[in-house]
Design a protein around this motif. Structure first.
Motif, PDB file in Angstrom:
ATOM      1  N   ILE A  59      -7.166   0.169  13.657  1.00 32.56           N
ATOM      2  CA  ILE A  59      -7.530  -1.212  13.320  1.00 32.56           C
ATOM      3  C   ILE A  59      -8.884  -1.223  12.613  1.00 32.56           C
ATOM      4  N   ALA A  60      -8.851  -1.508  11.328  1.00 34.56           N
ATOM      5  CA  ALA A  60     -10.102  -1.625  10.561  1.00 34.56           C
ATOM      6  C   ALA A  60     -10.728  -2.984  10.875  1.00 34.56           C
ATOM      7  N   ASP A  61     -11.973  -3.138  10.523  1.00 30.01           N
ATOM      8  CA  ASP A  61     -12.604  -4.438  10.770  1.00 30.01           C
ATOM      9  C   ASP A  61     -13.879  -4.591   9.953  1.00 30.01           C
ATOM     10  N   SER A 140     -21.827  -1.456   9.800  1.00 29.15           N
ATOM     11  CA  SER A 140     -21.848  -2.695   9.014  1.00 29.15           C
ATOM     12  C   SER A 140     -22.581  -2.495   7.688  1.00 29.15           C
ATOM     13  N   TYR A 141     -21.763  -2.370   6.659  1.00 29.75           N
ATOM     14  CA  TYR A 141     -22.278  -2.028   5.337  1.00 29.75           C
ATOM     15  C   TYR A 141     -22.430  -3.255   4.450  1.00 29.75           C
ATOM     16  N   SER A 142     -21.931  -4.412   4.889  1.00 28.57           N
ATOM     17  CA  SER A 142     -21.847  -5.558   3.977  1.00 28.57           C
ATOM     18  C   SER A 142     -22.920  -6.597   4.323  1.00 28.57           C
ATOM     19  N   ASP A 155     -31.486  -0.217   5.190  1.00 30.45           N
ATOM     20  CA  ASP A 155     -30.913   0.671   4.171  1.00 30.45           C
ATOM     21  C   ASP A 155     -30.063   1.738   4.870  1.00 30.45           C
ATOM     22  N   ARG A 156     -29.319   2.498   4.052  1.00 30.62           N
ATOM     23  CA  ARG A 156     -28.325   3.412   4.615  1.00 30.62           C
ATOM     24  C   ARG A 156     -28.964   4.417   5.576  1.00 30.62           C
ATOM     25  N   SER A 157     -30.107   4.941   5.162  1.00 31.15           N
ATOM     26  CA  SER A 157     -30.704   5.985   5.976  1.00 31.15           C
ATOM     27  C   SER A 157     -31.116   5.441   7.352  1.00 31.15           C
ATOM     28  N   ARG A 159     -29.774   2.839   8.780  1.00 31.03           N
ATOM     29  CA  ARG A 159     -28.545   2.523   9.529  1.00 31.03           C
ATOM     30  C   ARG A 159     -28.059   3.782  10.262  1.00 31.03           C
ATOM     31  N   TYR A 160     -28.120   4.926   9.579  1.00 38.95           N
ATOM     32  CA  TYR A 160     -27.672   6.164  10.235  1.00 38.95           C
ATOM     33  C   TYR A 160     -28.634   6.607  11.333  1.00 38.95           C
ATOM     34  N   ASP A 161     -29.951   6.414  11.141  1.00 39.32           N
ATOM     35  CA  ASP A 161     -30.900   6.751  12.219  1.00 39.32           C
ATOM     36  C   ASP A 161     -30.513   5.980  13.483  1.00 39.32           C
ATOM     37  N   ALA A 228     -15.966   7.330   9.211  1.00 42.90           N
ATOM     38  CA  ALA A 228     -15.490   7.226   7.822  1.00 42.90           C
ATOM     39  C   ALA A 228     -16.633   7.202   6.818  1.00 42.90           C
ATOM     40  N   GLY A 229     -17.791   7.618   7.228  1.00 45.85           N
ATOM     41  CA  GLY A 229     -18.900   7.650   6.262  1.00 45.85           C
ATOM     42  C   GLY A 229     -18.718   8.830   5.318  1.00 45.85           C
ATOM     43  N   SER A 230     -19.134   8.657   4.079  1.00 43.32           N
ATOM     44  CA  SER A 230     -18.933   9.789   3.184  1.00 43.32           C
ATOM     45  C   SER A 230     -20.141  10.101   2.314  1.00 43.32           C
ATOM     46  N   SER A 231     -21.232   9.376   2.506  1.00 42.48           N
ATOM     47  CA  SER A 231     -22.480   9.761   1.856  1.00 42.48           C
ATOM     48  C   SER A 231     -22.940  11.076   2.499  1.00 42.48           C
ATOM     49  N   ASP A 232     -24.025  11.620   1.962  1.00 34.81           N
ATOM     50  CA  ASP A 232     -24.556  12.852   2.533  1.00 34.81           C
ATOM     51  C   ASP A 232     -24.850  12.696   4.026  1.00 34.81           C
ATOM     52  N   ILE A 245     -12.089  12.375  10.958  1.00 32.69           N
ATOM     53  CA  ILE A 245     -12.725  11.610   9.894  1.00 32.69           C
ATOM     54  C   ILE A 245     -11.649  11.013   9.007  1.00 32.69           C
ATOM     55  N   PHE A 246     -11.944   9.820   8.557  1.00 36.68           N
ATOM     56  CA  PHE A 246     -11.038   9.113   7.662  1.00 36.68           C
ATOM     57  C   PHE A 246     -11.728   9.041   6.311  1.00 36.68           C
ATOM     58  N   ALA A 247     -11.080   9.581   5.289  1.00 37.16           N
ATOM     59  CA  ALA A 247     -11.717   9.585   3.968  1.00 37.16           C
ATOM     60  C   ALA A 247     -10.710   9.206   2.892  1.00 37.16           C
ATOM     61  N   ARG A 366      -4.826  -0.527  -3.667  1.00 40.34           N
ATOM     62  CA  ARG A 366      -4.601   0.673  -2.838  1.00 40.34           C
ATOM     63  C   ARG A 366      -5.882   1.283  -2.311  1.00 40.34           C
ATOM     64  N   PHE A 367      -6.982   0.516  -2.370  1.00 39.12           N
ATOM     65  CA  PHE A 367      -8.191   0.935  -1.683  1.00 39.12           C
ATOM     66  C   PHE A 367      -8.672   2.302  -2.194  1.00 39.12           C
ATOM     67  N   ALA A 368      -8.338   2.612  -3.459  1.00 37.51           N
ATOM     68  CA  ALA A 368      -8.696   3.894  -4.091  1.00 37.51           C
ATOM     69  C   ALA A 368      -7.972   5.106  -3.483  1.00 37.51           C
TER      70      ALA A 368
HETATM   71  C1  FMN Z   1     -11.894   5.075   4.388  1.00 39.03           C
HETATM   72  C2  FMN Z   1     -12.993   4.220   4.902  1.00 39.03           C
HETATM   73  C3  FMN Z   1     -12.700   3.222   5.819  1.00 39.03           C
HETATM   74  C4  FMN Z   1     -13.713   2.436   6.359  1.00 39.03           C
HETATM   75  N1  FMN Z   1     -13.407   1.433   7.231  1.00 39.03           N
HETATM   76  C5  FMN Z   1     -14.396   0.620   7.669  1.00 39.03           C
HETATM   77  C6  FMN Z   1     -14.115  -0.502   8.492  1.00 39.03           C
HETATM   78  O1  FMN Z   1     -12.981  -0.769   8.854  1.00 39.03           O
HETATM   79  N2  FMN Z   1     -15.146  -1.279   8.875  1.00 39.03           N
HETATM   80  C7  FMN Z   1     -16.432  -1.028   8.515  1.00 39.03           C
HETATM   81  O2  FMN Z   1     -17.330  -1.780   8.903  1.00 39.03           O
HETATM   82  N3  FMN Z   1     -16.730   0.043   7.747  1.00 39.03           N
HETATM   83  C8  FMN Z   1     -15.755   0.841   7.301  1.00 39.03           C
HETATM   84  N4  FMN Z   1     -16.048   1.884   6.496  1.00 39.03           N
HETATM   85  C9  FMN Z   1     -17.457   2.138   6.230  1.00 39.03           C
HETATM   86  C10 FMN Z   1     -18.018   3.385   6.880  1.00 39.03           C
HETATM   87  O3  FMN Z   1     -17.702   3.503   8.207  1.00 39.03           O
HETATM   88  C11 FMN Z   1     -19.548   3.533   6.687  1.00 39.03           C
HETATM   89  O4  FMN Z   1     -20.224   2.634   7.504  1.00 39.03           O
HETATM   90  C12 FMN Z   1     -19.890   3.247   5.300  1.00 39.03           C
HETATM   91  O5  FMN Z   1     -19.024   3.999   4.516  1.00 39.03           O
HETATM   92  C13 FMN Z   1     -21.329   3.602   4.972  1.00 39.03           C
HETATM   93  O6  FMN Z   1     -21.511   4.947   5.087  1.00 39.03           O
HETATM   94  P1  FMN Z   1     -21.482   5.936   3.855  1.00 39.03           P
HETATM   95  O7  FMN Z   1     -22.474   5.405   2.913  1.00 39.03           O
HETATM   96  O8  FMN Z   1     -21.871   7.228   4.503  1.00 39.03           O
HETATM   97  O9  FMN Z   1     -20.127   5.978   3.255  1.00 39.03           O
HETATM   98  C14 FMN Z   1     -15.046   2.664   5.956  1.00 39.03           C
HETATM   99  C15 FMN Z   1     -15.324   3.663   5.013  1.00 39.03           C
HETATM  100  C16 FMN Z   1     -14.316   4.429   4.476  1.00 39.03           C
HETATM  101  C17 FMN Z   1     -14.668   5.486   3.470  1.00 39.03           C
END
Ligand code: FMN
Length: 439
Positions: A59-61, A140-142, A155-157, A159-161, A228-232, A245-247, A366-368
């Motif tokens: 379940i994404a959110d 929460s990226y948005s 900022d991203r860094s 958020r990860y800390d 699911a994070g994919s930055s460094d 991991i989901f990518a 298709r979400f890429a």
């Molecule tokens: C495939 C995929 C699915 C994700 N699904 C969600 C999600 O459901 N909810 C959410 O808040 N963030 C989601 N994210 C965001 C990541 O968990 C992460 O917070 C975000 O990518 C920022 O990290 P990054 O800069 O390392 O990619 C998703 C990211 C990817 C790549």
């Protein structure tokens, strides 16, 4: 010769009117006779996935409607861009009761909740499901999410800390009860030995906590940790903490590069290679014939609203694409949002430049992810290639119309994968972790 990998399969949805493929709510086959607000829809969806021996429903959110496009959430609301979306953990007990083996991945954000209550909720859900819960750890990226909670977006860094510290504290709590802490001796009246339930005294940069974990150890001890994070930073975090991991990678070469990179980081963090399951997103569109599948693909594409697509892309990348000419190359635009999504979109052009307009269209359809379109045999061929050449351990299936797209996958593609020996014919265990570790 080494045994070939068997695919892990998960169904990727949201607790809302529409999941990731924009416009599906008006597809003639979407939710016919079902309401996403009611338990019977979720029971049916979960039973369908369990019938197909999926590892989990995932379940994404996100926490609020996207508002980056034109600095407004109008387009998000107008075109049902992942909106309305209900709180994801509310359906976990319904799914748990309707099934016995299906895992349940739930996305919960670390941004606005204290780790103490998060750890408690996840332990409770793991108990209620008999050990079938995974936590998709997000930060929460948005910007809309931070605005809704009246907070300034880090900022991203940073958020990860914060997430690092968050997980550390959750793990302290989950590991604080010794396995034999509960005595439950009715004669003496002693229920638990306080010596074996450690009190946590924690003071970090972001959180403080003094207290005992309020829930006794759950069947999995802690939920399966998913990321699911994919930055460094995101990759390093996954290599250290995640079990799966989901990518998103648009083609097999990118999957291979990502799998190799992540495995190298896993080894650098002192874990064995392969200990993080690589689950890649795909959008399957299956037909009895190739022509039928292609017709379905076109039908789905026709339902995408351009403005809604731009609103979704703006939300996920935290950029206002109203301010950009749709012909601008996406590559040239810096983004504070999901790095993995931008990277996948930039590479979707297979060498040619992807513009903002094209990216929005690809994304909202298709979400890429790669669309795998064709007969069950065509789809199985591609999934096999992604496993054998791309290093995938399994796949997250992006929903189109629901629950039909999952019924079709289960009825048509699962038997084909099984026939080829590339998919389980029974669950290995009752917990999600046991099933994820199964080949
Ligand atoms: C495939 C995929 C699915 C994700 N699904 C969600 C999600 O459901 N909810 C959410 O808040 N963030 C989601 N994210 C965001 C990541 O968990 C992460 O917070 C975000 O990518 C920022 O990290 P990054 O800069 O390392 O990619 C998703 C990211 C990817 C790549």
């Amino acid at each position: 010769m080494a045994e070939k990998k068997r695919a892990h399969i998960l169904g990727f949805i949201q607790n809302g009117v529409n999941s990731h493929a924009t416009g599906m709510w008006r597809h003639s086959k979407d939710k016919v006779g079902w309401s996403y607000t009611r338990p019977d829809y979720w029971e049916h969806m979960a039973r369908t996935m369990e019938r197909g021996l999926f590892d989990a429903i995932f379940i994404a959110d996100e926490l609020a409607p996207y508002s980056s496009y034109g600095d407004s959430s109008d387009a998000t609301v107008k075109w049902a861009v992942q909106c309305p979306t209900h709180e994801p953990s509310t359906i976990v007990p319904i799914i748990a009761t309707a099934t016995t083996n299906l895992g349940i991945g739930v996305t919960l954000s670390t941004a606005f909740e204290h780790p103490y209550s998060m750890a408690r909720r996840l332990s409770s859900l793991d108990h209620i499901s008999g050990g079938r819960v995974a936590w998709n750890i997000v930060g929460s990226y948005s910007k809309s999410e931070w605005d809704a909670y009246g907070a300034q977006m880090d900022d991203r860094s940073r958020r990860y800390d914060r997430i690092e510290e968050y997980i550390h504290l959750c793990k302290l709590l989950w590991n604080s009860w010794e396995p034999d802490a509960i005595i439950a001796d009715k004669a003496s009246g002693i229920f638990a030995d306080p010596e074996k339930v450690r009190e946590i005294f924690y003071e970090g940069e972001f959180f403080k906590c003094r207290g005992r974990h309020f829930v006794a150890p759950s069947p999995q001890g802690q939920p399966v940790l998913w990321q699911a994070g994919s930055s460094d930073r995101g990759r390093d975090f996954a290599a250290q903490h995640a079990e799966a991991i989901f990518a998103i990678h648009p083609d097999v070469e990118q999957m291979r590069a990502y799998s190799d990179d992540l495995n190298a980081r896993v080894v650098r963090s002192g874990r064995s290679p392969g200990s993080v399951k690589m689950i890649y997103g795909v959008q399957p569109i299956v037909g009895e014939t190739r022509a039928e599948a292609e017709r379905k693909f076109d039908e789905i594409r026709m339902l995408l609203p351009r403005e809604g697509s731009l609103a979704m892309l703006s939300g996920q990348l935290s950029v206002d694409f109203m301010k950009f000419n749709p012909e601008t190359p996406l590559e040239d635009i810096a983004i504070p949002g999901i790095q993995g999504v931008k990277d996948a979109l930039v590479r979707s052009g297979a060498g040619s430049t992807v513009t903002v307009g094209e990216a929005a269209d690809i994304y909202s359809m298709r979400f890429a992810m790669p669309a795998v379109v064709g007969t069950p045999s065509d789809i199985a061929d591609q999934l096999e290639e992604f496993m054998d050449e791309g290093g995938a351990d399994g796949f997250m299936l992006l929903a189109t119309y629901t629950p039909g797209c999952f019924e079709e996958f289960v009825d048509l593609v699962v038997p084909e994968l099984q026939r080829r020996g590339r998919y389980r014919t029974a669950y290995a265990g009752t917990t999600l972790r046991q099933n994820l570790l199964q080949n």
